[in-house]
Design an enzyme around this catalytic site. Structure first.
Site, PDB file in Angstrom:
ATOM      1  N   HIS A 195       9.021  -3.332   3.362  1.00 31.77           N
ATOM      2  CA  HIS A 195       8.761  -3.583   2.081  1.00 31.77           C
ATOM      3  C   HIS A 195       9.930  -3.997   1.234  1.00 31.77           C
ATOM      4  O   HIS A 195       9.756  -4.749   0.373  1.00 31.77           O
ATOM      5  CB  HIS A 195       7.990  -2.169   1.415  1.00 31.77           C
ATOM      6  CG  HIS A 195       6.759  -1.822   2.197  1.00 31.77           C
ATOM      7  ND1 HIS A 195       6.655  -0.608   2.958  1.00 31.77           N
ATOM      8  CD2 HIS A 195       5.635  -2.234   2.229  1.00 31.77           C
ATOM      9  CE1 HIS A 195       5.430  -0.353   3.628  1.00 31.77           C
ATOM     10  NE2 HIS A 195       4.698  -1.552   3.102  1.00 31.77           N
ATOM     11  N   SER A 212       6.595  -0.052  10.179  1.00 34.50           N
ATOM     12  CA  SER A 212       4.992   0.199   9.816  1.00 34.50           C
ATOM     13  C   SER A 212       4.854   1.537   9.105  1.00 34.50           C
ATOM     14  O   SER A 212       5.334   2.403   9.650  1.00 34.50           O
ATOM     15  CB  SER A 212       4.025  -0.314  10.831  1.00 34.50           C
ATOM     16  OG  SER A 212       2.834   0.114  10.550  1.00 34.50           O
ATOM     17  N   MET A 217       0.846  -1.312  -0.151  1.00 37.77           N
ATOM     18  CA  MET A 217      -0.119  -0.026   0.077  1.00 37.77           C
ATOM     19  C   MET A 217       0.806   1.297   0.008  1.00 37.77           C
ATOM     20  O   MET A 217       0.329   2.369   0.391  1.00 37.77           O
ATOM     21  CB  MET A 217      -0.959  -0.026   1.253  1.00 37.77           C
ATOM     22  CG  MET A 217      -1.895  -1.223   1.115  1.00 37.77           C
ATOM     23  SD  MET A 217      -3.486  -0.745   1.984  1.00 37.77           S
ATOM     24  CE  MET A 217      -2.842  -0.707   3.684  1.00 37.77           C
TER      25      MET A 217
HETATM   26  P1  AMP Z   1       1.302  -2.802   3.652  1.00 40.43           P
HETATM   27  O1  AMP Z   1       1.993  -1.716   2.600  1.00 40.43           O
HETATM   28  O2  AMP Z   1       1.531  -2.413   4.968  1.00 40.43           O
HETATM   29  O3  AMP Z   1       0.160  -3.453   3.038  1.00 40.43           O
HETATM   30  O4  AMP Z   1       2.489  -3.976   3.606  1.00 40.43           O
HETATM   31  C1  AMP Z   1       2.815  -4.672   2.171  1.00 40.43           C
HETATM   32  C2  AMP Z   1       3.645  -5.877   2.472  1.00 40.43           C
HETATM   33  O5  AMP Z   1       4.852  -5.453   3.255  1.00 40.43           O
HETATM   34  C3  AMP Z   1       2.758  -6.908   3.202  1.00 40.43           C
HETATM   35  O6  AMP Z   1       3.282  -8.028   3.063  1.00 40.43           O
HETATM   36  C4  AMP Z   1       3.464  -6.606   4.708  1.00 40.43           C
HETATM   37  O7  AMP Z   1       3.410  -7.859   5.546  1.00 40.43           O
HETATM   38  C5  AMP Z   1       4.894  -6.205   4.465  1.00 40.43           C
HETATM   39  N1  AMP Z   1       5.527  -5.549   5.562  1.00 40.43           N
HETATM   40  C6  AMP Z   1       4.978  -4.631   6.159  1.00 40.43           C
HETATM   41  N2  AMP Z   1       5.788  -4.088   7.248  1.00 40.43           N
HETATM   42  C7  AMP Z   1       6.906  -5.095   7.243  1.00 40.43           C
HETATM   43  C8  AMP Z   1       7.829  -5.093   8.012  1.00 40.43           C
HETATM   44  N3  AMP Z   1       8.175  -4.497   9.009  1.00 40.43           N
HETATM   45  N4  AMP Z   1       8.672  -6.348   7.930  1.00 40.43           N
HETATM   46  C9  AMP Z   1       8.278  -7.165   7.033  1.00 40.43           C
HETATM   47  N5  AMP Z   1       7.557  -6.889   6.017  1.00 40.43           N
HETATM   48  C10 AMP Z   1       6.688  -6.066   6.139  1.00 40.43           C
END
Ligand code: AMP
Length: 290
Positions: free
Chosen positions: A37, A185, A30
């Site tokens: 990421h 995050s 996202m």
């Molecule tokens: P998001 O943009 O939050 O939807 O995350 C996209 C992808 O990145 C998802 O598969 C999340 O699990 C992964 N992700 C987000 N934060 C982390 C993190 N701190 N460590 C590893 N993967 C992450």
């Protein structure tokens, strides 16, 4: 790096890549990219001929009172980072492109989605599975990479792929943390300095739980209570849930006898942060695959 915003162009491009024998690795996000990421993207870069990254803030996975509107966005910086880690194609569709009027289909995974975050965020995982199913059908990846920070999401997607025979290899990768232990995050940007300090209690509590488990404590309630105390000591913390569940089925565990997920969601101010650890992990990644 090619930037694609339409489904038709993305599908044509993937068709061509597959026809030419390329292995496609896919990282759906996202946006507001951080090292978490990027770790997925680097792994996908390593293991595939072509890396496709998507950036789409998916409206259907946010509840009516959640942070869809205020979710952090920085498309320029995201595109610089994507280029830096070797993304070949950045797929960034609009909401209208992904959900044209008249869309009627929702993908629902039962059971796994009614607990943990699914209990606090009704409909959230339907939004996630529907958009990921659509993205898989558009991008047609061989391998797709997800972070285990969103452990439940990883399990739900792996289960959807298995049940619907999607033929995508779903890879789960470890949580990337800041030096002080805070799980990275996009939502950390909501934290004030003081809230951010308080949020370190999450990682502290997880490490404490791991120590208890290492010392032979197998009683979930005992571990959960200590975790709760540790988090509650931190100013501003408002606990949504702290649970220990079977790492595969996500069903409650009373006595830890196999890989068990300690998962929690805690508000600090307006930021709802999630974090987890797997207790009783086997050395191989057994139990993690669907
Ligand atoms: P998001 O943009 O939050 O939807 O995350 C996209 C992808 O990145 C998802 O598969 C999340 O699990 C992964 N992700 C987000 N934060 C982390 C993190 N701190 N460590 C590893 N993967 C992450």
């Amino acid at each position: 790096m090619k930037i694609i915003t339409t489904i038709e162009q993305m599908r044509e491009h993937s068709d061509r890549l597959r026809d030419e024998g390329n292995r496609i690795g896919f990282v759906p996000t996202m946006g507001f990219l951080h090292e978490g990421h990027l770790s997925l993207m680097r792994k996908a870069r390593e293991e595939n001929h072509t890396l496709v990254t998507s950036i789409f803030v998916n409206p259907t996975q946010f509840g009516p009172n959640e942070d869809f509107k205020s979710y952090p966005r920085d498309p320029e910086n995201d595109s610089v980072l994507c280029r830096k880690v070797g993304t070949d194609v950045l797929f960034a569709p609009s909401a209208e492109e992904m959900y044209p009027e008249g869309s009627k289909t929702i993908v629902h995974v039962s059971g796994l989605t009614g607990v943990l975050c699914g209990a606090s965020r009704p409909g959230h995982f339907d939004g996630v599975t529907t958009v990921v199913a659509k993205l898989f059908s558009i991008v047609q990846p061989h391998n797709a990479y997800f972070g285990l920070k969103d452990y439940q999401q990883y399990r739900v997607i792996a289960t959807m792929v298995r049940d619907l025979n999607m033929g995508v290899n779903v890879v789960g990768l470890p949580t990337v943390r800041e030096d002080d232990g805070l799980a990275m995050s996009s939502r950390n940007s909501y934290l004030s300095e003081e809230e951010r300090r308080s949020a370190l209690s999450l990682n502290r509590a997880l490490r404490l739980a791991e120590d208890m488990f290492e010392d032979g404590v197998l009683d979930s309630a005992a571990i959960r209570d200590r975790v709760r105390e540790t988090v509650e000591e931190a100013p501003h913390a408002r606990i949504d849930y702290i649970e220990i569940v079977d790492a595969v089925e996500l069903t409650p565990v009373e006595t830890i006898s196999g890989p068990s997920l300690l998962a929690m969601a805690v508000y600090f101010g307006k930021a709802r942060l999630i974090d987890n650890t797997v207790l009783g992990k086997r050395r191989s990644r057994a139990g993690m695959n669907s």
